[in-house]
Scaffold this motif. Structure first.
Motif, short mmCIF file in Angstrom:
data_model
loop_
_atom_site.label_atom_id
_atom_site.label_comp_id
_atom_site.label_asym_id
_atom_site.label_seq_id
_atom_site.Cartn_x
_atom_site.Cartn_y
_atom_site.Cartn_z
N ILE A 44 -78.47 -101.94 29.42
CA ILE A 44 -77.80 -100.64 29.05
C ILE A 44 -77.59 -100.08 30.21
CG2 ILE A 44 -78.42 -98.70 27.75
CD1 ILE A 44 -80.07 -100.46 25.86
N LYS A 45 -76.49 -99.13 30.35
CA LYS A 45 -76.23 -98.07 31.34
C LYS A 45 -75.79 -96.80 30.67
CE LYS A 45 -73.74 -100.93 33.86
NZ LYS A 45 -72.71 -101.38 34.88
N ILE A 46 -76.60 -95.79 31.15
CA ILE A 46 -76.51 -94.48 30.48
C ILE A 46 -75.91 -93.73 31.85
CG2 ILE A 46 -77.64 -92.55 29.51
CD1 ILE A 46 -79.95 -94.31 28.84
N GLU A 47 -74.75 -93.17 31.15
CA GLU A 47 -73.91 -92.38 32.30
C GLU A 47 -73.57 -90.93 31.91
OE1 GLU A 47 -70.44 -94.90 33.28
OE2 GLU A 47 -71.66 -96.30 34.08
N MET B 280 -79.03 -93.58 33.72
CA MET B 280 -80.44 -94.41 33.89
C MET B 280 -79.67 -95.84 33.62
SD MET B 280 -83.32 -93.12 31.36
CE MET B 280 -84.45 -94.08 31.88
N LYS B 281 -80.36 -97.00 34.33
CA LYS B 281 -79.98 -98.29 33.97
C LYS B 281 -81.09 -98.84 33.11
CE LYS B 281 -76.74 -98.48 37.58
NZ LYS B 281 -76.34 -98.72 39.07
N LEU B 282 -81.06 -99.61 32.33
CA LEU B 282 -82.19 -100.40 31.64
C LEU B 282 -82.06 -101.63 31.78
CD1 LEU B 282 -82.75 -98.51 28.43
CD2 LEU B 282 -83.59 -97.67 30.53
N LYS B 283 -82.88 -102.29 32.58
CA LYS B 283 -82.65 -103.85 32.87
C LYS B 283 -83.02 -104.70 31.74
CE LYS B 283 -82.84 -103.92 37.79
NZ LYS B 283 -81.32 -103.54 37.84
N GLU B 284 -82.18 -105.83 31.72
CA GLU B 284 -82.38 -107.08 30.57
C GLU B 284 -83.94 -107.54 30.65
OE1 GLU B 284 -79.56 -110.07 30.69
OE2 GLU B 284 -79.61 -110.23 28.41
N ASN B 285 -84.64 -107.75 29.69
CA ASN B 285 -85.95 -108.46 29.59
C ASN B 285 -86.85 -107.60 30.31
OD1 ASN B 285 -84.04 -111.38 29.71
ND2 ASN B 285 -85.22 -110.79 27.96
N MET B 286 -86.77 -106.37 30.31
CA MET B 286 -87.80 -105.51 30.85
C MET B 286 -88.16 -104.51 29.91
SD MET B 286 -87.79 -104.50 34.64
CE MET B 286 -87.52 -105.83 35.97
N ILE B 287 -89.46 -104.00 29.83
CA ILE B 287 -89.74 -103.02 28.99
C ILE B 287 -89.77 -101.69 29.80
CG2 ILE B 287 -91.86 -102.14 27.61
CD1 ILE B 287 -92.73 -105.24 27.63
N ARG C 108 -77.66 -105.32 17.10
CA ARG C 108 -77.73 -105.65 18.26
C ARG C 108 -79.04 -104.77 19.06
NH1 ARG C 108 -72.45 -105.38 21.64
NH2 ARG C 108 -73.65 -106.55 23.24
N VAL C 109 -79.26 -103.50 18.35
CA VAL C 109 -80.30 -102.68 19.07
C VAL C 109 -80.90 -102.27 17.85
CG1 VAL C 109 -80.51 -100.59 20.27
CG2 VAL C 109 -78.56 -101.65 20.66
N GLY C 110 -82.07 -102.88 17.76
CA GLY C 110 -82.83 -102.47 16.47
C GLY C 110 -83.99 -101.35 16.81
N ASP D 124 -74.23 -103.92 27.51
CA ASP D 124 -73.27 -104.94 28.16
C ASP D 124 -72.02 -104.36 28.47
OD1 ASP D 124 -75.35 -106.86 28.06
OD2 ASP D 124 -74.84 -107.60 25.90
N ASN D 125 -71.97 -103.18 29.18
CA ASN D 125 -70.85 -102.55 29.74
C ASN D 125 -69.66 -102.11 28.48
OD1 ASN D 125 -71.31 -102.66 32.42
ND2 ASN D 125 -70.71 -104.97 32.58
N GLU D 126 -70.21 -102.16 27.48
CA GLU D 126 -69.14 -101.64 26.12
C GLU D 126 -69.85 -100.49 25.93
OE1 GLU D 126 -67.34 -102.95 21.85
OE2 GLU D 126 -69.15 -104.25 22.88
#
Lengths: 249, 220
Positions: A4-7, A24-31, A84-86, A68-70
């Motif tokens: 996820i990228k928040i701009e 912010m950028k939220l990395k995949e498979n990270m908490i 996709r985002v629960g 995912d860039n969308e």
């Protein structure tokens, strides 16, 4: 990889600006943990990640949230976004129906009718929610009859049943006893292998225990966002240090 | 906010300063005892080690209690964890002062085989290091802490000089052997004290910055 990228995200409730230029950028498979005093915007930002704020009257959002860039505020199907985002809420909120139907509810709304498929999904989700062993012999029992900790794990299993990619958790253990809290925390660690997780918590020990990254919010702004260990050992901003050491205000 | 915690941290600070002062006093005393062959003062140093050990236990208990009750983070966590490490170094310095005191008691009463010029220089240099490492902690003084770290080289160089002197004394006359070995051990203890003072200074740097000043020098 950034999930996820928040701009440049700004969010207003009427005249009140609840979020100010969040990047912010939220990395995949990270908490990622969001911490901060009440009213700092952390839950608002969490809800922005699957457009739960859309339901609030007078809420205006500008900027982008990219999954995912969308851009999720573009032409994306909101139902698909929420699949996709629960989300898991503070208070366990199982539906007043059987354990089985709670888990099968989401998949059914997405068109899955086959009993054997649903059976598989229910078992897989309850296992992933670390509650299968406790409820496998009573799947027809009303979920409201379970303990608070069990109900919360049912809610997590329910969120997992639709195969989300991201799991948002808004203070998921604040209504639970310490043992249930530890179970959920262990579960969160397990889930990170498959999902990207964002958790809002008031419990700073919890943030240190479960998260890889932590963002500290104050008055709608991200003051500091870095590795959890770093934030809790050598915070760069005095406001962060004051808050986490309890010398805030 | 957190006034009780802050009071406890103040107490912890004061206890560490007290322990530092006792240790400093012990090194000063043992230095005097060595120079003046003062057996009574050496006994005072040996006795003082009990009090230093007791303070170490008290401080350790207080640190553990604060970790348990207050879940310290950030600067508080760095401070408490640094203090936990510093008291180990201080306690070892106390032990080494005691060890020197015990050697003084067993030193033969005959005249010394050499002037104790370098040994007393070494004693003074280590005393300075210990005092300044504690001062650096009290005043959160990074510059002073770094000076202490640098100054350890002076003590190490003095140790090499003393060792070389003692070797040549033994070479000249094997009868110098017993005293030479005693002096060498004393010099080694001072050299160790310098290392521990350097460690304390490094923990001061860590408590301020969260980063280690350099490789830890000793692990005893």
């Amino acid at each position: 990889m950034d999930k996820i990228k928040i701009e440049n995200l700004d969010l207003f409730y009427g005249e009140f600006q609840a979020l100010k230029n969040i990047n912010m950028k939220l990395k995949e498979n990270m908490i990622t943990a969001f911490i901060g005093p009440s009213g700092c915007g952390k839950s608002t930002l969490l809800k922005s990640l699957n457009r739960m704020n859309d339901l609030i009257e007078g809420c205006r959002i500008s900027g982008k949230v990219l999954l995912d860039n969308e851009d999720i505020y573009g032409s994306i199907d909101v139902n698909m976004l929420r699949k996709r985002v629960g989300m898991v809420f503070q208070k366990p909120n199982p539906f007043p129906m059987s354990i089985y139907d709670n888990i099968a509810y989401g998949p059914r709304t997405h068109g899955i009718k086959s009993k054997s498929k649903l059976d598989d999904i229910v078992e897989r989700s309850l296992r992933a929610g670390a509650i299968w062993d406790e409820v496998k012999d009573s799947l027809n029992k009303n979920a409201l009859q379970l303990s608070g900790g069990q109900q919360q794990r049912i809610c997590i299993a329910r969120a997992l049943a639709v195969n989300p990619e991201v799991l948002l958790m808004d203070e998921p253990t604040s209504a639970l006893d310490p043992i249930s809290t530890l179970k959920i925390e262990e579960l969160i660690q397990e889930l990170k292998k498959e999902y990207t997780i964002v958790i809002v918590t008031h419990n700073m020990q919890q943030a240190t225990r479960v998260s890889d990254k932590t963002a500290f919010f104050l008055l709608g702004e991200v003051i500091e966002y870095t590795d959890t260990e770093k934030l809790f050992s050598t915070p760069k901003d005095k406001r962060t240090e004051d808050y986490i050491t309890g010398r805030f205000g | 906010m957190r006034s009780r915690f802050d009071r406890e941290l103040d107490l912890l600070n004061n206890e560490l300063i007290e322990m530092g002062s006792l240790v400093e006093k012990s090194i000063e005393n043992v230095t005097q005892a060595l120079i003046n062959r003062d057996r009574e003062l050496a006994k005072v140093v040996i006795k003082a080690d009990e009090e230093i050990d007791m303070l170490e236990n008290n401080i350790e208990s207080r640190c553990l209690k604060l970790i348990l009750q207050q879940h310290p983070v950030a600067g508080d966590l760095r401070l408490i964890s640094s203090i936990l490490k510093m008291i180990t170094d201080l306690e070892r310095i106390g032990d080494q002062a005691q060890d020197i005191g015990e050697i003084i008691l067993t030193l033969s009463q005959e005249d010394t085989i050499k002037d104790l010029i370098h040994l007393s220089q070494m004693a003074k240099a280590t005393t300075k290091m210990v005092r300044e490492s504690i001062d650096a902690f009290v005043n959160r003084d990074m510059d002073l802490a770094n000076q202490v770290i640098e100054y350890d080289d002076v003590v190490d160089d003095l140790f090499v000089i003393i060792k070389d002197e003692l070797i040549s004394l033994i070479r000249d006359d094997v009868g110098n052997g017993e005293q030479s070995i005693d002096f060498l051990m004393i010099a080694k203890y001072f050299e160790r004290i310098g290392d521990h003072a350097q460690n304390i200074a490094e923990w001061v740097v860590f408590s301020i910055t969260g980063e280690h000043a350099g490789e830890r020098k000793i692990q005893d």
